[in-house]
Design an enzyme around this catalytic site. Structure first.
Site, short mmCIF file in Angstrom:
data_model
loop_
_atom_site.label_atom_id
_atom_site.label_comp_id
_atom_site.label_asym_id
_atom_site.label_seq_id
_atom_site.Cartn_x
_atom_site.Cartn_y
_atom_site.Cartn_z
N ARG A 133 -8.48 10.56 -6.27
CA ARG A 133 -9.72 9.89 -5.84
C ARG A 133 -10.91 10.84 -5.97
O ARG A 133 -11.99 10.44 -6.39
CB ARG A 133 -9.59 9.39 -4.40
CG ARG A 133 -10.69 8.39 -4.04
CD ARG A 133 -10.63 7.99 -2.60
NE ARG A 133 -10.80 9.14 -1.73
CZ ARG A 133 -10.81 9.10 -0.40
NH1 ARG A 133 -10.64 7.95 0.22
NH2 ARG A 133 -10.97 10.19 0.31
N TYR B 262 -14.28 -11.34 4.22
CA TYR B 262 -15.08 -10.16 3.84
C TYR B 262 -16.43 -10.57 3.24
O TYR B 262 -17.45 -9.93 3.46
CB TYR B 262 -14.31 -9.28 2.84
CG TYR B 262 -13.15 -8.56 3.48
CD1 TYR B 262 -13.35 -7.39 4.21
CD2 TYR B 262 -11.86 -9.06 3.40
CE1 TYR B 262 -12.28 -6.73 4.82
CE2 TYR B 262 -10.78 -8.42 4.00
CZ TYR B 262 -11.01 -7.25 4.71
OH TYR B 262 -9.96 -6.61 5.32
N ARG C 51 -4.12 7.24 0.90
CA ARG C 51 -4.61 8.52 1.44
C ARG C 51 -3.58 9.38 2.13
O ARG C 51 -3.83 10.55 2.37
CB ARG C 51 -5.77 8.24 2.42
CG ARG C 51 -7.06 7.91 1.70
CD ARG C 51 -8.10 7.41 2.66
NE ARG C 51 -7.66 6.15 3.24
CZ ARG C 51 -8.38 5.40 4.07
NH1 ARG C 51 -9.57 5.80 4.45
NH2 ARG C 51 -7.91 4.27 4.53
N ASP D 243 -7.42 -3.37 -5.56
CA ASP D 243 -7.80 -3.86 -4.24
C ASP D 243 -8.00 -5.36 -4.32
O ASP D 243 -8.26 -5.89 -5.40
CB ASP D 243 -9.08 -3.18 -3.75
CG ASP D 243 -9.20 -3.31 -2.24
OD1 ASP D 243 -8.58 -2.52 -1.52
OD2 ASP D 243 -9.89 -4.25 -1.77
N ARG E 73 0.82 -1.21 0.00
CA ARG E 73 0.00 0.00 0.00
C ARG E 73 0.86 1.26 0.00
O ARG E 73 0.75 2.09 0.89
CB ARG E 73 -0.92 0.03 1.22
CG ARG E 73 -1.97 -1.03 1.19
CD ARG E 73 -3.34 -0.44 1.46
NE ARG E 73 -4.21 -1.40 2.09
CZ ARG E 73 -5.06 -1.11 3.05
NH1 ARG E 73 -5.17 0.10 3.52
NH2 ARG E 73 -5.82 -2.03 3.54
O1 CP3 Z 1 -0.96 1.16 -4.74
C1 CP3 Z 1 -0.84 0.42 -3.79
O2 CP3 Z 1 0.02 0.60 -2.92
C2 CP3 Z 1 -1.76 -0.80 -3.72
C3 CP3 Z 1 -2.78 -0.52 -2.81
C4 CP3 Z 1 -3.68 -1.55 -2.16
C5 CP3 Z 1 -5.00 -1.21 -1.79
N1 CP3 Z 1 -5.58 -2.30 -1.26
C6 CP3 Z 1 -5.61 0.11 -2.02
C7 CP3 Z 1 -6.65 0.58 -1.08
C8 CP3 Z 1 -3.46 -2.88 -1.78
C9 CP3 Z 1 -2.21 -3.72 -1.92
C10 CP3 Z 1 -4.70 -3.34 -1.20
C11 CP3 Z 1 -4.92 -4.70 -0.69
C12 CP3 Z 1 -5.95 -4.92 0.32
N2 CP3 Z 1 -7.23 -4.44 0.33
C13 CP3 Z 1 -5.80 -5.76 1.44
C14 CP3 Z 1 -4.58 -6.61 1.73
C15 CP3 Z 1 -3.48 -5.82 2.33
C16 CP3 Z 1 -3.79 -5.36 3.73
O3 CP3 Z 1 -3.91 -4.15 3.91
O4 CP3 Z 1 -3.87 -6.22 4.61
C17 CP3 Z 1 -7.02 -5.74 2.15
C18 CP3 Z 1 -7.33 -6.47 3.44
C19 CP3 Z 1 -7.91 -4.90 1.43
C20 CP3 Z 1 -9.34 -4.64 1.74
C21 CP3 Z 1 -9.57 -3.21 1.97
N3 CP3 Z 1 -9.58 -2.27 0.96
C22 CP3 Z 1 -9.77 -2.54 3.19
C23 CP3 Z 1 -9.79 -3.21 4.55
C24 CP3 Z 1 -9.93 -1.17 2.89
C25 CP3 Z 1 -10.24 -0.05 3.84
C26 CP3 Z 1 -8.94 0.45 4.37
C27 CP3 Z 1 -9.10 1.78 5.09
O5 CP3 Z 1 -8.09 2.18 5.67
O6 CP3 Z 1 -10.17 2.39 5.08
C28 CP3 Z 1 -9.78 -1.03 1.50
C29 CP3 Z 1 -9.80 0.23 0.74
C30 CP3 Z 1 -8.51 0.66 0.14
N4 CP3 Z 1 -7.73 -0.13 -0.64
C31 CP3 Z 1 -7.93 1.95 0.24
C32 CP3 Z 1 -6.77 1.91 -0.56
C33 CP3 Z 1 -5.85 3.05 -0.87
C34 CP3 Z 1 -8.54 3.14 0.97
C35 CP3 Z 1 -9.70 3.62 0.15
C36 CP3 Z 1 -9.84 5.11 0.08
O7 CP3 Z 1 -9.21 5.74 -0.79
O8 CP3 Z 1 -10.62 5.64 0.88
#
Ligand code: CP3
Length: 336
Positions: free
Chosen positions: A15, A129, A6, A52, A2
């Protein structure tokens, strides 16, 4: 892990332009922009495609939305055997074409500057999920299913395994040069349940990967958060690298599995809340702990929190580049 997100103001602007997170993921030009943003800021050694893990359940029709402060929510979580039986394996080039288009676009934009990593969630992590319907602390529904209707859960995990395998192979065909499986919730399982409900499906996925399209090796990285007690078994799946969270000492991990696989990790992302001097110290500590020689990919042990100052990430990346040189020279193999 990640590296986009944000904590970067330019990500928040992209976004905003997209309207919401999922539209951003589904618009290849914007997802490509988000992928490249951290690379424009920091001298990183790899890109990870902006996407994601929940693209697969979304393509299966569960009605995903991702809300700020709430995280992911499914409109139609899986509560019955009939709903599980009705699931299909999404065709990656049509139902998640936007991911493949993003990968093709990013590869073109990168023009070989750094390699591109693709990724997916592990079947168990996706299932949490899909059954809970949202992020969970207790995993009450999926654990009840695991203990009372294990056959239903296995059925779901089978469909997810097939889906993840074709999805990652499509990413490789589209140009991903390494693929990573995120088993974010494997660590909430008892050891025997981890083996039965998470590890065995990841092993199948590793075995199904196209490992050398066009002759170039595509490494497969497995990451189980909280998986410290399973490192030997994870390394035995046939993967090329194991991702580590910060609860394991990387010296121990190297002694246990370093002869077999590369290690990726493992700084606590919360270190990025500390002062630059402390960040450098912690980086130096991990590099010293791994020691001399190849086989270490420096990484965070989990994602960057939205509250992190990007300036601290710059301190981290510079510290890794500066301090790690010594350990490569010590390997006695400086020609590599
Ligand atoms: O560019 C990168 O670095 C890749 C980004 C990436 C995202 N999701 C973007 C994202 C990656 C590698 C993921 C994987 C992901 N998604 C995982 C596995 C890795 C981990 O973190 O354990 C999981 C469990 C998810 C499921 C998921 N997606 C969750 C739990 C959330 C909410 C997180 C939060 O902090 O609110 C997301 C949304 C998400 N995926 C965001 C991003 C940047 C935040 C969304 C936003 O912009 O508001």
């Amino acid at each position: 892990m990640r590296q986009a997100g944000r904590y970067l103001p330019e990500y928040r602007a992209t976004r905003e332009k997209a309207g919401d997170f999922l539209t951003l993921c589904k618009t290849p030009e914007l997802a490509c922009e988000a992928t490249l943003q951290p690379l424009h800021r920091f001298p990183l050694d790899a890109a990870i495609v902006f996407s994601d893990i929940l693209t697969i359940p979304d393509a299966m029709g569960l009605g995903l939305s991702i809300e700020e402060g709430m995280g992911p929510v499914f409109e139609r979580p899986l509560h019955t055997r009939a709903a599980i039986d009705a699931l299909h394996v999404p065709d990656p080039e049509s139902e998640t074409r936007y991911v493949m288009d993003t990968i093709r676009l990013v590869r073109r934009e990168l023009a070989g500057a750094v390699p591109l990593i693709g990724f997916a969630g592990s079947p168990w992590t996706l299932a949490t999920y899909m059954v809970e319907g949202r992020s969970s602390r207790e995993f009450s529904r999926i654990k009840a299913m695991m203990y009372d209707q294990p056959g239903d859960l296995h059925r779901l995990l089978e469909t997810l395994t097939d889906s993840v395998a074709v999805y990652l192979n499509a990413q490789i065909a589209a140009g991903a040069q390494a693929v990573m499986l995120f088993d974010t919730w494997g660590g909430v399982l008892a050891p025997k349940d981890y083996r039965e409900f998470s590890l065995r499906y990841m092993r199948r996925i590793v075995g199904a990967m196209t490992r050398s399209p066009d002759g170039d090796a595509v490494p497969v990285i497995l990451f189980t958060k909280g998986g410290a007690s399973h490192l030997e078994e994870i390394a035995d799946t046939g993967c090329d690298a194991v991702g580590l969270d910060w609860t394991v000492d990387i010296a121990d991990a190297r002694a246990r599995i370093g002869g077999k696989v590369a290690l990726q990790g493992n700084l606590d992302p919360n270190v990025l809340y500390a002062s630059p001097a402390r960040i450098r110290e912690e980086v130096a500590g991990i590099l010293e702990s791994y020691g001399a020689g190849p086989g270490h990919v420096f990484n965070l042990g989990h994602g960057i929190h939205p509250g992190i100052d990007p300036g601290r990430v710059a301190v981290l990346v510079d510290a890794v580049h500066e301090i790690s040189v010594e350990y490569h020279q010590k390997s006695g193999n400086s020609l590599q």
